[in-house]
Design a protein around this motif. Structure first.
Motif, PDB file in Angstrom:
ATOM      1  N   GLY A 262      34.855  -5.682 -10.414  1.00 37.77           N
ATOM      2  CA  GLY A 262      36.402  -6.142  -9.508  1.00 37.77           C
ATOM      3  C   GLY A 262      34.665  -6.773  -8.547  1.00 37.77           C
ATOM      4  N   LYS A 263      35.383  -7.904  -7.491  1.00 34.53           N
ATOM      5  CA  LYS A 263      34.488  -8.448  -6.996  1.00 34.53           C
ATOM      6  C   LYS A 263      34.967  -7.363  -5.662  1.00 34.53           C
ATOM      7  N   GLY A 264      34.252  -7.085  -4.675  1.00 41.72           N
ATOM      8  CA  GLY A 264      35.050  -6.173  -3.659  1.00 41.72           C
ATOM      9  C   GLY A 264      34.687  -6.597  -2.064  1.00 41.72           C
ATOM     10  N   PHE A 267      35.760  -8.009   3.705  1.00 41.75           N
ATOM     11  CA  PHE A 267      35.666  -9.101   4.771  1.00 41.75           C
ATOM     12  C   PHE A 267      34.566 -10.144   4.117  1.00 41.75           C
ATOM     13  N   ASP A 268      35.257 -11.491   3.832  1.00 41.78           N
ATOM     14  CA  ASP A 268      34.118 -12.338   3.427  1.00 41.78           C
ATOM     15  C   ASP A 268      33.977 -13.844   4.664  1.00 41.78           C
ATOM     16  N   SER A 269      32.835 -12.990   6.037  1.00 41.00           N
ATOM     17  CA  SER A 269      32.862 -14.153   7.262  1.00 41.00           C
ATOM     18  C   SER A 269      31.726 -15.123   6.710  1.00 41.00           C
ATOM     19  N   GLY A 285      41.147 -11.079   2.268  1.00 36.64           N
ATOM     20  CA  GLY A 285      42.315 -10.621   0.272  1.00 36.64           C
ATOM     21  C   GLY A 285      40.727 -11.085  -0.623  1.00 36.64           C
ATOM     22  N   ASP A 286      38.713 -11.171  -0.216  1.00 41.95           N
ATOM     23  CA  ASP A 286      38.034 -11.154  -0.757  1.00 41.95           C
ATOM     24  C   ASP A 286      37.919 -10.052  -1.926  1.00 41.95           C
ATOM     25  N   MET A 287      38.669  -8.998  -1.508  1.00 46.94           N
ATOM     26  CA  MET A 287      38.521  -8.150  -2.370  1.00 46.94           C
ATOM     27  C   MET A 287      39.807  -8.140  -4.179  1.00 46.94           C
ATOM     28  N   ALA A 346      27.332 -17.193  -0.166  1.00 46.11           N
ATOM     29  CA  ALA A 346      27.683 -17.076  -2.266  1.00 46.11           C
ATOM     30  C   ALA A 346      27.372 -15.544  -2.191  1.00 46.11           C
ATOM     31  N   GLU A 347      28.116 -14.550  -1.523  1.00 45.89           N
ATOM     32  CA  GLU A 347      27.753 -13.432  -1.298  1.00 45.89           C
ATOM     33  C   GLU A 347      27.767 -12.724  -2.769  1.00 45.89           C
ATOM     34  N   GLY A 348      29.606 -12.890  -3.384  1.00 43.77           N
ATOM     35  CA  GLY A 348      30.211 -12.954  -3.880  1.00 43.77           C
ATOM     36  C   GLY A 348      29.322 -12.253  -5.290  1.00 43.77           C
ATOM     37  N   ALA A 372      37.060 -11.869  -9.897  1.00 41.64           N
ATOM     38  CA  ALA A 372      36.104 -12.694  -8.040  1.00 41.64           C
ATOM     39  C   ALA A 372      37.275 -13.794  -8.059  1.00 41.64           C
ATOM     40  N   THR A 373      37.498 -13.241  -6.508  1.00 41.88           N
ATOM     41  CA  THR A 373      37.804 -14.193  -5.884  1.00 41.88           C
ATOM     42  C   THR A 373      36.688 -15.601  -5.333  1.00 41.88           C
ATOM     43  N   LEU A 374      35.960 -16.309  -6.252  1.00 40.44           N
ATOM     44  CA  LEU A 374      34.495 -16.556  -6.361  1.00 40.44           C
ATOM     45  C   LEU A 374      34.342 -17.416  -5.864  1.00 40.44           C
TER      46      LEU A 374
HETATM   47 ZN    ZN Z   1      33.624 -13.852  -0.611  1.00 40.59          ZN
END
Ligand code: ZN
Ligand code: BES
Ligand code: MN
Length: 498
Positions: A262-264, A267-269, A285-287, A346-348, A372-374
């Motif tokens: 899982g992508k966790g 927080f994705d700024s 919710g990016d986790m 594009a970090e996930g 993943a919330t990709l």
């Molecule tokens: Zn993300």
């Protein structure tokens, strides 16, 4: 657990407190137990009220009345089940959710006895699952709690069935699944100042209570292993990253595990390639992928699934800072492959690349599924009610799709073709981390595929379904906990000794 609801099973006898729920079809006829509990006067009242209120007993409709004289209850709620055809294909969790949403007050009793329905303990348990999920609310940061009249206020539901013991036994498994969904929802709804990576790892570690082996890899360990891609994302945050490995060994010792990754991103700024302000709060919710993995491990362990499953989550925060990774950086992933960073948002895929590689090298799984919330692109393509599925294996894809149909957590297969792989070729490194404007979800999947060796693998892009979820009969929460029911079902139907 945010909201407690107690669900019990009892015999079909009169007496008790709170709302009383009975079911009718579109002919408005009551079942035998409901007739007995309501008495002649109660049955007459239902018929008259239906007439005056134009209640037709349609599927998922309800009529609410003051309790008839002589019936011990505060209100009588009549729930419609529709035609014979409707009753032949009842969505049991949805019916349970709808019913829980129609009762008010703290207590309610539900008479589940329509001919042809409620006969099986399994269906009753599915009904209970839906009621449990509908009752969920996340209000731990509200100083003034909601009034009793709110639909989420029901705290005790007694389901009256012909065989309460059988229903109770069957409900043990669905309760385990519901708890897993609730755990995932709580994780998704929590704000990132509370749920930073270390705290996320601590909560995942609570699975040890159920017999799950949990290993937390801290910053020093991640450096030692060489997770250069994941660490690049994490380096701009004041909070240290964590990778958590959760192992449930309920199957034969010789059996290779199913791996769930899982992508966790707590927080994705966007990092240096910072996102615009509008809606950035949603990136707590990016986790959602990592939350689904933790929730699934809870469900499997709690119902003692006879399967070997390894869950792995990469937990980081993506922030802009003087120490952040930047566009043009070239990082070396755990696999040895180098990545030119074009966009730090594009970090996930960088996080997944290292965790997938670690899992397949360390645990030799028989298959891997990542969640993943990709990408925003998958939301453009499929909206918020169905997830994107990419896979290198037709059979695995079909099995996941089947579990999706059975649980209502639906997936839609997307293509993996060489053109997408070509789009991520880099001038300077082995690949770049974005593939241009077109086919954003597919070029992200092509990137991840480069970190998967020769084994069946599926990637679920859950950006649309994982957060800011559409309300349904079984969900009123911002984070629906999407994926727990799907993965539990996938494991149960395909990888569990019976
Ligand atoms: Zn993300
Ligand atoms: N976490 C986002 C994807 C996302 C967007 C999830 C909206 C939920 C709702 C992801 O890390 C991201 O920022 N993706 C970028 C990739 C792009 C820079 C190639 C995107 O989709 O815009
Ligand atoms: Mn991003």
């Amino acid at each position: 657990m945010a909201d407690g609801i107690t669900i019990t099973f009892g015999p079909q006898r009169p007496g008790g407190a709170g709302d009383l729920v009975v079911f009718v079809g579109d002919d408005l006829a009551l079942g035998e137990a409901a007739r007995r509990i309501l008495g002649r006067e109660g049955v007459d009242l239902v018929a008259r009220a239906a007439g005056s209120e134009r209640f037709k007993g349609r599927s998922l409709s309800a009529l609410s009345l003051p309790a008839p004289a002589g019936v011990e209850a505060s209100r009588l709620v009549v729930v419609g089940l529709g035609s014979d055809k409707d009753r032949a294909k009842i969505d049991w969790p949805a019916l349970g959710g709808f019913t829980a949403g129609k009762v008010s007050g703290r207590q309610a009793r539900v008479v589940l006895d329509w001919p042809g329905i409620g006969g099986s303990a399994k269906e009753t348990a599915e009904f209970a699952l839906g009621a449990r999920l509908r009752a969920y609310g996340f209000d731990r940061y509200k100083s003034a709690k909601k009034a009793d009249a709110e639909e989420s206020a029901v705290t005790a539901l007694e389901i009256l069935v012909a065989d309460p013991a059988a229903a109770e036994a069957a409900a043990a498994a669905t309760t385990a699944v519901a708890e897993g969904v609730v755990i995932a929802r709580d994780l998704i709804n929590e704000p990132p100042n509370v749920l930073f990576p270390e705290e996320f790892a601590r909560r995942a570690s609570e699975l040890t209570k159920l017999g799950v082996e949990v290993e937390v890899l801290d910053l020093a360990k991640l450096r030692e292993i060489g997770m250069g891609a994941l660490l690049a994302v994490a380096q701009g945050s004041a909070r240290e990253p964590r990778v958590v490995i959760m192992r449930w060994n309920g199957g034969e010792a010789s059996e290779a595990p199913v791996a769930l990754v899982g992508k966790g991103v707590v927080f994705d700024s966007g990092g240096i390639s910072i996102k615009s302000a509008g809606g950035m709060e949603d990136m707590k919710g990016d986790m959602g992928g990592a939350a689904a993995v933790v929730g699934t491990l809870h469900a499997l362990a709690s119902r003692k699934a006879k399967a070997n499953v390894v869950g792995a989550i990469g937990i980081v925060e993506n922030m802009p800072d003087g120490a952040s990774y930047r566009p043009s950086d070239i990082v070396t992933s755990l696999s040895g492959q180098t990545i030119e960073v074009i966009n730090t948002d594009a970090e996930g895929r960088l996080v997944l690349a290292d965790v997938l590689w670690h899992v397949q090298k360390t645990y030799s799984p028989k298959l891997m599924i990542d969640l993943a919330t990709l990408t925003g692109a998958i939301i453009v393509a499929l909206g918020q009610d169905i997830a994107g599925l990419f896979s290198n294996d037709d059979e695995l894809a079909a099995r996941i799709a089947a579990a999706g149909e059975l649980t209502g957590e639906k997936v839609w297969r997307m293509p993996l073709i060489p053109a997408f792989d070509k789009a991520i070729e880099s001038k300077f490194a082995d690949m770049k981390n974005t593939g241009g404007r077109h086919g954003g979800a597919a070029t992200a999947a092509a990137f991840i595929k480069r970190y998967v060796n020769d084994l069946p693998w599926a990637h679920l892009d859950i950006a649309g379904v994982g957060m800011s979820s559409s309300p349904s009969e079984i969900n009123r929460s911002w984070g629906a906990g999407w994926g727990v029911r799907l993965l539990d079902r996938f494991v149960r139907d395909n990888h569990e000794a019976k």
